[in-house]
Write an enzyme that holds these catalytic residues in place. Structure first.
Site, mmCIF file in Angstrom:
data_model
loop_
_atom_site.group_PDB
_atom_site.id
_atom_site.type_symbol
_atom_site.label_atom_id
_atom_site.label_comp_id
_atom_site.label_asym_id
_atom_site.label_seq_id
_atom_site.Cartn_x
_atom_site.Cartn_y
_atom_site.Cartn_z
ATOM 1 C CG ASP A 279 -2.253 0.840 0.914
ATOM 2 O OD1 ASP A 279 -2.123 1.544 -0.001
ATOM 3 O OD2 ASP A 279 -3.039 0.965 1.971
HETATM 4 C C1 BGC Z 1 -5.411 3.139 0.307
HETATM 5 C C2 BGC Z 1 -5.288 2.060 -0.390
HETATM 6 C C3 BGC Z 1 -5.414 2.749 -1.815
HETATM 7 C C4 BGC Z 1 -4.011 3.335 -2.219
HETATM 8 C C5 BGC Z 1 -3.904 4.051 -3.408
HETATM 9 C C6 BGC Z 1 -3.790 3.981 0.031
HETATM 10 O O1 BGC Z 1 -3.750 5.173 1.039
HETATM 11 O O2 BGC Z 1 -4.912 2.630 1.596
HETATM 12 O O3 BGC Z 1 -6.622 1.594 -0.101
HETATM 13 O O4 BGC Z 1 -5.675 1.810 -2.965
HETATM 14 O O5 BGC Z 1 -3.940 4.470 -1.296
HETATM 15 O O6 BGC Z 1 -4.655 5.171 -3.800
#
Ligand code: BGC
Length: 771
Positions: A279
């Protein structure tokens, strides 16, 4: 440019010819020769997911051209994606295509209800069609990888990301998982309308302590197996191509470094053959979390766990080469990580040359997409209360007051994570009701009362009260703005923000019927406010078509058929509160319970009994999981089981008769729960195993039959192995988790092992891949 093209000509020809020639070859046979030709830098490049910040592409062109990028997040637009893909495929040495990832969570441009609301539909076809249409729209703009579905079971509505989750139940979450993955990926991953799905956030993110986002989680392995893992496993079982690591620290280990999660469980046990992405920044966060002392340590730990691709930060880019040189990481580890990424890219058909005849996509916001979004909003709205059949509004209603801060806020009704949705596209309830009123001779009076949900000033009250006084009925749209739920938007209090409670009190004090329509990203806590209203619709954040959907519901053209996917607490202090809890040795006893204000002064310590409850709130939630009313009434009778006794491993059927006892056609959602009375690891008081949605005309009856399988009667131990123990079970059927209607079942023989079987099959009617 001329010069560049000339220099890369041999490579272009090679790639093009190889792709055409190899298109029918098995993926492995295509990956290995490519892997063998890659330099170490190109391999490390495949592990990098870059985020494009802003509109300017220039800084990203060179890394793409040199093979330093595997995937792109947040491409500024279709034209930019096309340009980058063109460079990757025709100007990089090996022509390896890029993935274009984006958070297409509950719609692309046509926004569907938030995921929690889609789960409230209890309708896999609604979920699948939301994902399918999201994929069609997103692919039309070059997005081929979505960071969805989010499958984090949660029992804490304080957590802002509850809005993105399928709610509290592992079975409902698993059905949701399968429907969403199938919707996003379609029948074939290489179709021009499919996006690779990403099961996230692995694992247990929904258990963030105190409901505070990013917080630590402590989940015993038994609970992990019973509650948190099943939806992820279902998503993997449905063929999800990718998995995202979770931000949380799980039992002391930050998820991206967990070999237990990613090697043992995901790859070994579940046979996942896609790739894992970290993530946002989560590899560098390993240092902040106190697991890795520095970047090299973070890289070593995450590669060991099998995290293939790094989102945004450049821990791999910066440190892998040195770690390989030092022999800290073996070349085989790097090759393994790259192989899994390439294999997904091949399976997605990204290496094939662009088709001669491009696929023609329906336009964004196509009429059929909007129709599906409206249907989904109707299906996910939950009717919590309907005194004196206030809804649907009677023909005698001639003037309606449309009040409240959420009555006309397109940007809020589309909810959190609507990156490409526009408030301006949304049809608000006010707009739709006005539209409807025109043709029906209804009068609509409007005053927001409060500018936004957090407004504290009572300035607008007078106008709102005047409208309510002049109307036959008030439709009061309250709730939370979109920005109050979602990532990093946890709340410690779950009451209606701003002066909304006062607005409700003053409007209801007029003594005229008030229908409360709540738009929120989570269950809220209402105290006595709901008692003051005639009817309550829980619409969540319903998306682009909230207005037409709610108009149909309010005026009776449609019935709200949503059921709660999560328990609604009476107060924040009850959290965690969920239906599938275990019995205590001293369960709540309504006969002996004495509420706090009734306790006699000077009562001796044990005179009130010793049971599990709160002195000030008792034991029950405000609304149980599975609850939701409709516009008609149903009777469920003649509950019986084909065999009161079966041998472990055998199957039987539970039957009941459902009758529509009301005056309109309606849909019932009949739920099947089990309780295993005595087990080696104690079992919850109820566990959802199946449900049926049944539509019946007034007066009509239907016999329902539910098959009870060994898998449903079994439970996992802390290793995930499932056992079915002989003994007594209660089989419940009803309209919510609060049902008390049950038949006993005795299972004889000895304990047997049961193979994992995926949750209840989806209906065979599928949403077509290519519309
Ligand atoms: C979130 C994810 C998301 C990613 C990309 C992160 O902050 O936890 O769920 O897919 O950002 O935007």
């Amino acid at each position: 440019m001329m010069h560049d093209t000339a220099r890369f000509l041999p490579a272009i020809l090679f790639v093009a010819l190889a792709s055409v020639a190899d298109a029918k070859e098995p993926v492995d046979a295509r990956v290995e020769p490519l892997l063998a030709r890659m330099t170490r830098a190109e391999k490390i490049g495949q592990l990098q997911l870059i985020n494009i910040d802003g509109k300017e592409l220039e800084p990203y062109l060179a890394p793409v051209r040199t093979g330093g990028v595997g995937a792109v997040l947040n491409s500024p637009g279709p034209e930019e994606s096309r340009q980058l893909q063109h460079i990757a495929k025709t100007e990089s040495r090996l022509g390896i295509p890029l993935l274009f990832g984006r958070d297409v969570i509950h719609g692309y441009r046509t926004i569907f209800p938030i995921p929690l609301a889609l789960a409230a539909s209890w309708d896999p076809q609604v979920m699948e069609s939301a994902a399918r249409i999201s994929a069609i729209e997103a692919r039309s703009e070059g997005v081929n990888w979505t960071f969805a579905p989010m499958l984090d079971v949660t029992r804490d509505p304080r957590w802002g990301r509850v809005a993105e989750s399928p709610g509290e139940d592992p079975h409902l979450g698993s059905v949701f998982a399968r429907a969403m993955v199938r919707g996003f990926q379609g029948d074939r991953l290489d179709s021009p309308t499919s996006m690779a799905a990403c099961v996230k956030h692995f694992a247990g993110y929904g258990a963030s302590e105190g409901g505070r986002d990013y917080n630590t989680t402590w989940i015993p392995e038994q609970q992990l197996q019973e509650v948190y893992l099943p939806p992820y496993q279902a998503g993997i079982g449905a063929g999800a191509a990718t998995v995202m690591t979770a931000f949380n620290n799980l039992n002391g280990i930050p998820c991206p470094t967990s070999t237990l999660l990613f090697r043992d469980l995901l790859r070994e046990q579940w046979k996942f053959d896609g790739f894992v992405v970290s993530d946002w920044n989560s590899l560098s966060q390993l240092i902040t979390e106190g697991l890795a002392a520095d970047g090299p340590a973070a890289a070593k730990l995450s590669t060991r766990a099998g995290v293939n691709m790094e989102m945004v930060t450049e821990i791999y880019q910066d440190h892998l080469a040195a770690l390989l040189d030092a022999g800290t990481i073996g070349t085989d580890v790097l090759d393994g990580l790259v192989r899994e990424i390439l294999s997904v890219k091949f399976r997605m058909g990204l290496f094939e040359p662009l088709p001669g005849k491009p696929y023609i996509y329906p336009p964004l916001l196509a009429a059929e997409h909007l129709e599906a979004a409206k249907k989904a909003a109707i299906a996910s709205t939950v009717l919590l209360k309907n005194e004196n059949t206030t809804l649907p509004l009677a023909d005698s209603v001639k003037t309606i007051a449309v009040l409240g801060p959420l009555a006309d806020s397109g940007a809020d009704q589309i909810g959190t994570w609507s990156m490409d949705g526009l408030g301006a596209d949304a049809v608000t309830p006010l707009a739709a009701l006005r539209d409807f009123a025109k043709s029906k001779g209804l009068k609509v009076l409007h005053a927001p009362g409060l500018a936004i949900s957090r407004t504290r000033s009572r300035e607008g009250f007078a106008e709102a009260l005047a409208a309510a006084r002049a109307a036959d009925v008030t439709l009061l749209f309250v709730g939370e703005e979109a920005i109050l739920s979602g990532e990093a938007h946890s709340r410690a209090n779950l009451d209606l923000p701003g002066a909304q409670p006062e607005l409700i009190r003053e409007i209801t004090a007029l003594g005229k019927p008030v229908v409360l329509i709540v738009m929120a990203g989570r269950p809220l806590v209402f105290g006595d406010l709901l008692d003051r209203t005639a009817a309550v619709l829980y619409a969540w954040h319903p998306g682009t078509m909230a207005g037409p959907a709610l108009t149909d519901i309010l005026l009776g053209a449609a019935e709200p058929t949503g059921r709660l996917p999560i328990t609604f607490p009476k107060a924040v202090g009850q959290i965690p509160i969920y239906y599938a809890h275990r019995n205590t040795g001293r369960p709540f006893n309504s006969a002996t319970y004495v509420a706090m204000d009734k306790i006699p002064v000077g009562a001796p310590q044990s005179s009130l009994g010793n049971e599990s409850h709160y002195l000030d709130l008792g034991h029950d939630p405000a609304f149980p999981f599975g609850f939701g009313l409709g516009y008609t009434t149903f009777d469920l009778t003649a509950l019986k089981i084909d065999d009161a006794e079966i041998k472990a491993g055998a199957t039987t059927k539970v039957r009941a008769t459902l009758q529509n006892t009301g005056a309109r056609r309606g849909t019932a959602v009949i739920q099947l729960y089990i309780r295993d009375r005595v087990a080696d690891i104690t079992r919850p008081l109820k566990e959802l195993k199946d449900w049926k949605r049944v539509a019946l005309d007034p007066g009509k009856s239907q016999e329902l039959s539910f098959e009870l399988t060994p898998a449903q009667l079994s439970y996992p131990d802390a290793t995930g192995a499932r056992h079915l123990e002989p003994g007594m079970f209660d089989i419940f059927i009803g309209t919510s988790s609060a049902t008390t209607e049950s038949v006993p079942l005795t299972v004889t023989g000895s304990t047997i092992s049961v193979n994992f079987t995926a949750p209840a099959a989806l209906p065979s009617k599928r949403v077509p891949n290519n519309k």
